[in-house]
Design an enzyme around this catalytic site. Sequence first.
Site, PDB file in Angstrom:
ATOM      1  N   LYS A 141       7.028   6.379  -3.107  1.00 21.99           N
ATOM      2  CA  LYS A 141       7.627   6.812  -4.376  1.00 21.99           C
ATOM      3  C   LYS A 141       6.873   6.312  -5.606  1.00 21.99           C
ATOM      4  O   LYS A 141       7.303   6.557  -6.731  1.00 21.99           O
ATOM      5  CB  LYS A 141       9.094   6.358  -4.453  1.00 21.99           C
ATOM      6  N   LEU A 158       2.733 -19.603  -4.732  1.00 23.32           N
ATOM      7  CA  LEU A 158       3.615 -19.525  -3.564  1.00 23.32           C
ATOM      8  C   LEU A 158       3.542 -18.145  -2.903  1.00 23.32           C
ATOM      9  O   LEU A 158       3.355 -17.150  -3.558  1.00 23.32           O
ATOM     10  CB  LEU A 158       5.054 -19.818  -4.002  1.00 23.32           C
TER      11      LEU A 158
END
EC number: 2.3.1.97
Length: 434
Positions: free
Chosen positions: A193, A434
């Site tokens: 999409k 992270l």
Amino acid sequence: MADNNSPPGSVEQKADQIVEANPLVKDDTSLETIVRRFQDSMSEAKTHKFWETQPVGQFKDIGDTSLPEGPIEPATPLSEVKQEPYNLPSVYEWTTCDMNSDDMCSEVYNLLKNNYVEDDENMFRFNYSKEFLRWALRPPGYYQSWHIGVRAKTSKKLVAFISGVPARIRVRDEVVKMAEINFLCVHKKLRSKRLAPVMIKEVTRRVHLENIWQAAYTAGVILPTPITTCQYWHRSLNPKKLIDVGFSRLGARMTMSRTIKLYKLPDAPITPGFRKMEPRDVPAVTRLLRNYLSQFGVATDFDENDVEHWLLPREDVVDSYLVESPETHDVTDFCSFYTLPSTILGNPNYTTLKAAYSYYNVATQTSFLQLMNDALIVSKQKGFDVFNALDVMHNESFLKELKFGPGDGQLHYYLYNYRLKSALKPAELGLVLL
């Protein structure tokens, strides 16, 4: 700003050495080589049209020393920043994700748990805990408006997420306010999409509204243009489980008992004064880290508030240990790792792979090898199956001797709207995202 790294790949043991499952010639992993391979493999129709419109280093500019180092585009007056959100396809709507809300945190957790990054063989998927997400997304001075979700209008289901958090990152001699972009995730059924580009533009718009014009991010894929490319290395702590779940393989001429013996660790840390970090240690750890990180070309710029948030131990999120001199009581060395389990897909016996990821480490009096061996020992005591590290900072100095093996995963680091004249070596990077 981009999707994060993929879960580290497998490692194969051979005799008493550890060798990679997909061997790479070290000289073949330079940025120029990677970019050339990428360009060779991409037809003109498949080039990154979106990224060619963004203020990022472009492949065509590699090696052009006439281009200045620093911001690619100047900051614009805030009054000229788009005030309204970008348009989504009509069946979707924006939502701001309040990570203080248990319900909202659970929605983000479940979206990531079921749709976030998997390894190439679809055997493992990152499973960030709710506590980890709250830690990662709520550092000092965070903006809730940078935690951006997309809902389906009819069902109100959360179908996509992207986040930013503020950071100070030193590039050469200049400390730059940046956003660290992470956790870009789109529901598997909606990957066609084209939601990701508009989500990236929207988080960029919201970052600009806070008068911040640069960003840092990582990806396991090559985009225009990495400032460095790092290699994942893995140290088996529970070799039988790692082999049983397909994370690593039994090497040629190796038995399971020999493999277990090869990776066996002492029962307790051996360094005198090695202990868990406490709140009273924040000033000393901050001084250690700032001094250590000053030598790297690109590095995080920690103050005491940052150290308190990012490095004070949190159960099942982040662990930090230090060495306090028994004689002077000075804090001389520091090591840390964060907890990132992966869901094991399709295995009847195991559901979770518990992985520790090396974070920030500083050795001034203890040898780096001994310090990191103690980190391995405490991570084994805490039930981790594997200890992962990138070859950033001085990590390469301990990897082979402590029986880490190179995996097949690479992590590319990027800066948004900031140009470096030349790429960094991994050992010149003092930043762990992270």
